[in-house]
Design a protein around this motif. Sequence first.
Motif, PDB file in Angstrom:
ATOM      1  N   PHE A  62       0.827  -1.213   0.000  1.00 32.87           N
ATOM      2  CA  PHE A  62       0.000   0.000   0.000  1.00 32.87           C
ATOM      3  C   PHE A  62       0.854   1.253   0.000  1.00 32.87           C
ATOM      4  O   PHE A  62       0.644   2.174  -0.796  1.00 32.87           O
ATOM      5  CB  PHE A  62      -0.949   0.040   1.208  1.00 32.87           C
ATOM      6  CG  PHE A  62      -1.453   1.437   1.498  1.00 32.87           C
ATOM      7  CD1 PHE A  62      -2.416   2.021   0.695  1.00 32.87           C
ATOM      8  CD2 PHE A  62      -0.904   2.186   2.544  1.00 32.87           C
ATOM      9  CE1 PHE A  62      -2.847   3.326   0.933  1.00 32.87           C
ATOM     10  CE2 PHE A  62      -1.332   3.484   2.785  1.00 32.87           C
ATOM     11  CZ  PHE A  62      -2.312   4.057   1.976  1.00 32.87           C
ATOM     12  N   SER A  63       1.818   1.324   0.919  1.00 29.48           N
ATOM     13  CA  SER A  63       2.615   2.541   1.068  1.00 29.48           C
ATOM     14  C   SER A  63       3.391   2.851  -0.204  1.00 29.48           C
ATOM     15  O   SER A  63       3.563   4.015  -0.575  1.00 29.48           O
ATOM     16  CB  SER A  63       3.565   2.410   2.254  1.00 29.48           C
ATOM     17  OG  SER A  63       4.411   1.283   2.096  1.00 29.48           O
ATOM     18  N   GLU A  64       3.831   1.811  -0.899  1.00 26.25           N
ATOM     19  CA  GLU A  64       4.581   1.998  -2.143  1.00 26.25           C
ATOM     20  C   GLU A  64       3.694   2.621  -3.225  1.00 26.25           C
ATOM     21  O   GLU A  64       4.094   3.564  -3.909  1.00 26.25           O
ATOM     22  CB  GLU A  64       5.123   0.654  -2.622  1.00 26.25           C
ATOM     23  CG  GLU A  64       5.854   0.730  -3.953  1.00 26.25           C
ATOM     24  CD  GLU A  64       6.161  -0.640  -4.515  1.00 26.25           C
ATOM     25  OE1 GLU A  64       6.443  -0.725  -5.730  1.00 26.25           O
ATOM     26  OE2 GLU A  64       6.109  -1.631  -3.754  1.00 26.25           O
ATOM     27  N   ILE A  65       2.484   2.074  -3.357  1.00 26.42           N
ATOM     28  CA  ILE A  65       1.556   2.580  -4.376  1.00 26.42           C
ATOM     29  C   ILE A  65       1.120   4.004  -4.039  1.00 26.42           C
ATOM     30  O   ILE A  65       1.077   4.883  -4.904  1.00 26.42           O
ATOM     31  CB  ILE A  65       0.321   1.665  -4.487  1.00 26.42           C
ATOM     32  CG1 ILE A  65       0.739   0.225  -4.748  1.00 26.42           C
ATOM     33  CG2 ILE A  65      -0.608   2.144  -5.605  1.00 26.42           C
ATOM     34  CD1 ILE A  65      -0.407  -0.765  -4.660  1.00 26.42           C
ATOM     35  N   ALA A  66       0.791   4.234  -2.766  1.00 22.68           N
ATOM     36  CA  ALA A  66       0.344   5.561  -2.335  1.00 22.68           C
ATOM     37  C   ALA A  66       1.439   6.600  -2.538  1.00 22.68           C
ATOM     38  O   ALA A  66       1.184   7.701  -3.038  1.00 22.68           O
ATOM     39  CB  ALA A  66      -0.100   5.519  -0.881  1.00 22.68           C
ATOM     40  N   ALA A  67       2.657   6.261  -2.150  1.00 24.13           N
ATOM     41  CA  ALA A  67       3.770   7.200  -2.300  1.00 24.13           C
ATOM     42  C   ALA A  67       3.988   7.548  -3.769  1.00 24.13           C
ATOM     43  O   ALA A  67       4.281   8.702  -4.108  1.00 24.13           O
ATOM     44  CB  ALA A  67       5.045   6.593  -1.712  1.00 24.13           C
ATOM     45  N   HIS A  68       3.819   6.571  -4.630  1.00 24.81           N
ATOM     46  CA  HIS A  68       4.003   6.786  -6.065  1.00 24.81           C
ATOM     47  C   HIS A  68       3.000   7.797  -6.600  1.00 24.81           C
ATOM     48  O   HIS A  68       3.372   8.776  -7.261  1.00 24.81           O
ATOM     49  CB  HIS A  68       3.851   5.452  -6.808  1.00 24.81           C
ATOM     50  CG  HIS A  68       4.130   5.548  -8.277  1.00 24.81           C
ATOM     51  ND1 HIS A  68       5.127   4.831  -8.896  1.00 24.81           N
ATOM     52  CD2 HIS A  68       3.545   6.276  -9.263  1.00 24.81           C
ATOM     53  CE1 HIS A  68       5.152   5.118 -10.180  1.00 24.81           C
ATOM     54  NE2 HIS A  68       4.194   5.987 -10.431  1.00 24.81           N
ATOM     55  N   VAL A  69       1.724   7.583  -6.303  1.00 21.72           N
ATOM     56  CA  VAL A  69       0.697   8.464  -6.869  1.00 21.72           C
ATOM     57  C   VAL A  69       0.737   9.857  -6.238  1.00 21.72           C
ATOM     58  O   VAL A  69       0.472  10.861  -6.907  1.00 21.72           O
ATOM     59  CB  VAL A  69      -0.703   7.821  -6.732  1.00 21.72           C
ATOM     60  CG1 VAL A  69      -1.223   7.891  -5.298  1.00 21.72           C
ATOM     61  CG2 VAL A  69      -1.700   8.481  -7.678  1.00 21.72           C
ATOM     62  N   ILE A  70       1.094   9.940  -4.975  1.00 20.94           N
ATOM     63  CA  ILE A  70       1.240  11.244  -4.320  1.00 20.94           C
ATOM     64  C   ILE A  70       2.409  12.011  -4.934  1.00 20.94           C
ATOM     65  O   ILE A  70       2.319  13.221  -5.176  1.00 20.94           O
ATOM     66  CB  ILE A  70       1.421  11.067  -2.794  1.00 20.94           C
ATOM     67  CG1 ILE A  70       0.107  10.570  -2.165  1.00 20.94           C
ATOM     68  CG2 ILE A  70       1.853  12.376  -2.145  1.00 20.94           C
ATOM     69  CD1 ILE A  70       0.235  10.155  -0.713  1.00 20.94           C
ATOM     70  N   ALA A  71       3.490  11.300  -5.208  1.00 22.77           N
ATOM     71  CA  ALA A  71       4.645  11.927  -5.844  1.00 22.77           C
ATOM     72  C   ALA A  71       4.321  12.396  -7.265  1.00 22.77           C
ATOM     73  O   ALA A  71       4.862  13.395  -7.741  1.00 22.77           O
ATOM     74  CB  ALA A  71       5.819  10.956  -5.876  1.00 22.77           C
ATOM     75  N   ASP A  72       3.420  11.689  -7.921  1.00 22.23           N
ATOM     76  CA  ASP A  72       2.984  12.081  -9.268  1.00 22.23           C
ATOM     77  C   ASP A  72       2.189  13.384  -9.265  1.00 22.23           C
ATOM     78  O   ASP A  72       2.020  14.016 -10.308  1.00 22.23           O
ATOM     79  CB  ASP A  72       2.111  10.985  -9.889  1.00 22.23           C
ATOM     80  CG  ASP A  72       2.906   9.796 -10.383  1.00 22.23           C
ATOM     81  OD1 ASP A  72       4.146   9.914 -10.476  1.00 22.23           O
ATOM     82  OD2 ASP A  72       2.291   8.750 -10.675  1.00 22.23           O
ATOM     83  N   LYS A  73       1.678  13.753  -8.092  1.00 23.60           N
ATOM     84  CA  LYS A  73       0.851  14.958  -7.939  1.00 23.60           C
ATOM     85  C   LYS A  73      -0.375  14.932  -8.854  1.00 23.60           C
ATOM     86  O   LYS A  73      -0.761  15.930  -9.463  1.00 23.60           O
ATOM     87  CB  LYS A  73       1.683  16.221  -8.201  1.00 23.60           C
ATOM     88  CG  LYS A  73       2.823  16.411  -7.216  1.00 23.60           C
ATOM     89  CD  LYS A  73       3.599  17.695  -7.472  1.00 23.60           C
ATOM     90  CE  LYS A  73       4.723  17.866  -6.457  1.00 23.60           C
ATOM     91  NZ  LYS A  73       5.502  19.110  -6.689  1.00 23.60           N
TER      92      LYS A  73
END
Length: 267
Positions: A62-73
């Motif tokens: 979860f944290s990996e996917i969430a961090a990715h999309v948050i970083a994508d803005k």
Amino acid sequence: MAAKLMKLVRGEVPFVVILDKLGVNKLLNLFGIEVVRKGCMYYKYYWERAYKKIDLKKIPVFSEIAAHVIADKTTYMDYDRLYTLWQFVNCIDSDEQAIVEVGTYWGGSAWFIAESLCRVDRKNTFFVFDTFEGHTVVDESVDGEHRVKEGFSDVSYEKVKSYLSVFSNLVLTKGDFLKTSNLLDDVKSFALVHIDVDVYPVTKYCLEFFKDRMITGGVIIVDDYGFTTCKGAKKAVDEFIGLRKDFFMFHLMTGQAVLAKLGSDVD
């Protein structure tokens, strides 16, 4: 001194107490500013004892996917609301039912759901809808500052389409859902529906459209329910729940509303 500092770091001592000791609040009060004390302390139940709670940023996958999309803005959603989506994606136990998102904006929440489906080895067809031109209809009596064609239009359908093109099970549709929902007429059942449209008329329409198409145990998540800027969404949900005995609603601290379908499966 070190012990007091650690309490502050762990969240045991409200930051406004430190500001008081530094005299910052008194200085702000000279300018008529009281939001530091009033705001933080009034809403402290959101973050009190936060250091005792599970750190969502450390949950595997979860944290990996969430961090990715948050970083994508590409989304306004943070770890808390994304975690709600993650949990319900994990509840899906069959590839047969469809999943829908109405209101995707830059596509971040759709990307998160689609990637989550991949990680749990689900192949459900995922329909995503957005006008990509802002609101097409609002109810001015309840939708506050939301206006037709104002806001949520600084987005390119082509860019979102490209962003989501890596998911072969995802079907992206541009247009007013009140007019494009007929594309789902042949879909017999849904396991998960994510509604993020902010305003009363479309939220109401979505709930009416999906109410008899949800499987038993299926879930509708209304992203905007608990936000004071989206009173129309709350009104639509409250009216819907008030008339339906086959749905049970949970209002989460994240602001989301989860509507779980009770009763028998859709034929």
